[in-house]
Design a protein around this motif. Structure first.
Motif, PDB file in Angstrom:
ATOM      1  N   LYS A 184      -4.695  10.998  -7.800  1.00  0.00           N
ATOM      2  CA  LYS A 184      -5.514  11.174  -6.469  1.00  0.00           C
ATOM      3  C   LYS A 184      -6.123   9.877  -6.148  1.00  0.00           C
ATOM      4  O   LYS A 184      -7.419   9.873  -6.757  1.00  0.00           O
ATOM      5  CB  LYS A 184      -6.181  12.318  -6.348  1.00  0.00           C
ATOM      6  CG  LYS A 184      -6.683  12.638  -5.121  1.00  0.00           C
ATOM      7  CD  LYS A 184      -7.006  14.175  -4.960  1.00  0.00           C
ATOM      8  CE  LYS A 184      -7.453  14.796  -3.762  1.00  0.00           C
ATOM      9  NZ  LYS A 184      -6.639  14.874  -2.683  1.00  0.00           N
ATOM     10  N   ILE A 185      -5.768   9.109  -5.186  1.00  0.00           N
ATOM     11  CA  ILE A 185      -6.651   8.083  -4.846  1.00  0.00           C
ATOM     12  C   ILE A 185      -7.676   8.375  -3.883  1.00  0.00           C
ATOM     13  O   ILE A 185      -7.376   9.125  -2.879  1.00  0.00           O
ATOM     14  CB  ILE A 185      -5.684   6.984  -4.254  1.00  0.00           C
ATOM     15  CG1 ILE A 185      -4.725   6.292  -5.033  1.00  0.00           C
ATOM     16  CG2 ILE A 185      -6.513   5.684  -3.682  1.00  0.00           C
ATOM     17  CD1 ILE A 185      -3.665   5.533  -4.638  1.00  0.00           C
ATOM     18  N   THR A 240      -9.185   1.653   0.031  1.00  0.00           N
ATOM     19  CA  THR A 240      -8.055   1.481   1.018  1.00  0.00           C
ATOM     20  C   THR A 240      -7.683   0.139   0.929  1.00  0.00           C
ATOM     21  O   THR A 240      -6.462  -0.005   1.733  1.00  0.00           O
ATOM     22  CB  THR A 240      -8.915   1.511   2.572  1.00  0.00           C
ATOM     23  OG1 THR A 240     -10.031   0.556   2.551  1.00  0.00           O
ATOM     24  CG2 THR A 240      -9.557   2.863   2.801  1.00  0.00           C
ATOM     25  N   ARG A 253       0.734   4.093  -2.866  1.00  0.00           N
ATOM     26  CA  ARG A 253       0.497   5.471  -2.734  1.00  0.00           C
ATOM     27  C   ARG A 253       1.588   6.442  -3.063  1.00  0.00           C
ATOM     28  O   ARG A 253       1.377   7.472  -3.820  1.00  0.00           O
ATOM     29  CB  ARG A 253       0.175   5.636  -1.058  1.00  0.00           C
ATOM     30  CG  ARG A 253      -0.893   5.303  -0.450  1.00  0.00           C
ATOM     31  CD  ARG A 253      -1.036   5.879   0.935  1.00  0.00           C
ATOM     32  NE  ARG A 253      -2.426   5.042   1.468  1.00  0.00           N
ATOM     33  CZ  ARG A 253      -3.796   5.358   1.072  1.00  0.00           C
ATOM     34  NH1 ARG A 253      -3.899   6.358   0.224  1.00  0.00           N
ATOM     35  NH2 ARG A 253      -4.666   4.641   1.682  1.00  0.00           N
ATOM     36  N   SER A 254       2.858   5.894  -3.004  1.00  0.00           N
ATOM     37  CA  SER A 254       4.045   6.849  -3.452  1.00  0.00           C
ATOM     38  C   SER A 254       3.959   6.854  -4.755  1.00  0.00           C
ATOM     39  O   SER A 254       4.369   7.865  -5.481  1.00  0.00           O
ATOM     40  CB  SER A 254       5.477   6.052  -2.871  1.00  0.00           C
ATOM     41  OG  SER A 254       6.525   6.662  -3.552  1.00  0.00           O
ATOM     42  N   GLU A 271       1.084   9.049  -6.099  1.00  0.00           N
ATOM     43  CA  GLU A 271       1.818  10.422  -5.921  1.00  0.00           C
ATOM     44  C   GLU A 271       2.672  11.072  -7.051  1.00  0.00           C
ATOM     45  O   GLU A 271       2.425  12.091  -7.644  1.00  0.00           O
ATOM     46  CB  GLU A 271       2.159  10.733  -4.376  1.00  0.00           C
ATOM     47  CG  GLU A 271       2.668  12.379  -3.999  1.00  0.00           C
ATOM     48  CD  GLU A 271       3.125  12.175  -2.601  1.00  0.00           C
ATOM     49  OE1 GLU A 271       4.155  12.731  -2.540  1.00  0.00           O
ATOM     50  OE2 GLU A 271       2.633  11.498  -1.720  1.00  0.00           O
ATOM     51  N   ARG A 285      -5.385  -2.786  -0.737  1.00  0.00           N
ATOM     52  CA  ARG A 285      -4.342  -2.898  -1.693  1.00  0.00           C
ATOM     53  C   ARG A 285      -4.705  -3.195  -3.200  1.00  0.00           C
ATOM     54  O   ARG A 285      -4.460  -2.587  -4.140  1.00  0.00           O
ATOM     55  CB  ARG A 285      -3.325  -4.077  -1.180  1.00  0.00           C
ATOM     56  CG  ARG A 285      -1.934  -3.828  -2.230  1.00  0.00           C
ATOM     57  CD  ARG A 285      -1.078  -4.867  -1.520  1.00  0.00           C
ATOM     58  NE  ARG A 285      -1.364  -6.148  -1.487  1.00  0.00           N
ATOM     59  CZ  ARG A 285      -1.421  -7.069  -2.448  1.00  0.00           C
ATOM     60  NH1 ARG A 285      -0.347  -6.886  -3.569  1.00  0.00           N
ATOM     61  NH2 ARG A 285      -1.703  -8.257  -2.501  1.00  0.00           N
ATOM     62  N   LYS A 335     -10.429   8.588  -0.637  1.00  0.00           N
ATOM     63  CA  LYS A 335     -10.263   8.052   0.446  1.00  0.00           C
ATOM     64  C   LYS A 335     -10.861   6.598   0.839  1.00  0.00           C
ATOM     65  O   LYS A 335     -10.490   5.906   1.921  1.00  0.00           O
ATOM     66  CB  LYS A 335     -10.737   9.057   1.748  1.00  0.00           C
ATOM     67  CG  LYS A 335     -10.005  10.445   1.387  1.00  0.00           C
ATOM     68  CD  LYS A 335     -10.474  11.180   2.659  1.00  0.00           C
ATOM     69  CE  LYS A 335      -9.449  12.648   2.489  1.00  0.00           C
ATOM     70  NZ  LYS A 335      -9.651  13.612   3.678  1.00  0.00           N
ATOM     71  N   ILE A 350       0.872  -0.974   0.023  1.00  0.00           N
ATOM     72  CA  ILE A 350      -0.115  -0.108  -0.020  1.00  0.00           C
ATOM     73  C   ILE A 350       0.695   1.232   0.039  1.00  0.00           C
ATOM     74  O   ILE A 350       0.594   2.286  -0.703  1.00  0.00           O
ATOM     75  CB  ILE A 350      -0.917  -0.101   1.231  1.00  0.00           C
ATOM     76  CG1 ILE A 350      -1.848  -0.989   1.050  1.00  0.00           C
ATOM     77  CG2 ILE A 350      -1.716   1.389   1.296  1.00  0.00           C
ATOM     78  CD1 ILE A 350      -3.192  -1.366   2.190  1.00  0.00           C
ATOM     79  N   LYS A 351       1.938   1.201   0.787  1.00  0.00           N
ATOM     80  CA  LYS A 351       2.840   2.353   0.877  1.00  0.00           C
ATOM     81  C   LYS A 351       3.387   2.584  -0.560  1.00  0.00           C
ATOM     82  O   LYS A 351       3.469   3.829  -1.046  1.00  0.00           O
ATOM     83  CB  LYS A 351       3.840   2.095   1.941  1.00  0.00           C
ATOM     84  CG  LYS A 351       4.753   3.274   2.131  1.00  0.00           C
ATOM     85  CD  LYS A 351       5.806   3.214   3.377  1.00  0.00           C
ATOM     86  CE  LYS A 351       6.554   4.114   3.566  1.00  0.00           C
ATOM     87  NZ  LYS A 351       7.458   4.004   4.904  1.00  0.00           N
ATOM     88  N   MET A 386      -6.737  -0.278  -4.668  1.00  0.00           N
ATOM     89  CA  MET A 386      -5.664   0.510  -4.937  1.00  0.00           C
ATOM     90  C   MET A 386      -5.126   0.332  -6.202  1.00  0.00           C
ATOM     91  O   MET A 386      -5.001   1.267  -7.169  1.00  0.00           O
ATOM     92  CB  MET A 386      -4.874   0.958  -3.752  1.00  0.00           C
ATOM     93  CG  MET A 386      -4.304   2.397  -3.685  1.00  0.00           C
ATOM     94  SD  MET A 386      -3.406   2.358  -2.292  1.00  0.00           S
ATOM     95  CE  MET A 386      -4.597   2.619  -1.111  1.00  0.00           C
TER      96      MET A 386
END
Length: 121
Positions: free
Chosen positions: A96-97, A102, A87-88, A91, A104, A99, A83-84, A107
């Motif tokens: 823009k994911i 959530t 998200r990176s 970005e 994996r 909210k 997930i980290k 995402m």
């Protein structure tokens, strides 16, 4: 491996995974081959309603749909990232994911669907 696929009024159908063919045993007769009970490694195939590839592992369906993208220099296998990391990457790509996304896998799918490259018009 031979597994039972369905029963009909006339008998039972089995799938022979090695020979890739259906075997039919008329009602009232016993199969002349060994039948695998509760297989745990059969591929279920594509769920056409969702378009996802599912595999049976330990009697549970596991989504194995690959989400791969490429930014021109690097290829990313989204379904293998944390997930980290997702998200990176989002970005970096200015994705823009929402909210409410959530999980994996969700995402990874969202990034895959919203991925763009400079050569797209």
């Amino acid at each position: 491996m031979i597994v039972e696929t369905r029963k009909t009024v006339a008998g039972t159908e089995y799938w022979d995974a090695k020979e890739k063919k259906v075997l039919f045993v008329p009602k009232g007769q016993k199969p002349s081959f060994e039948v695998t009970e509760n297989p745990t490694s059969m591929v279920d195939g594509v769920d056409l309603a969702k378009g996802k590839d599912k595999t049976v592992i330990n009697n549970e369906f596991v989504d194995t749909t690959p989400f791969g993208v490429n930014d021109g220099e690097t290829s990313y296998q989204l379904n293998e990232m944390t997930i980290k990391e997702l998200r990176s990457l989002a970005e970096q790509q200015e994705i823009k994911i929402p909210k409410d996304v959530t999980k994996r896998d969700d995402m990874a799918q969202y990034i895959f669907e919203h991925w763009s490259t400079d050569d797209e018009e």
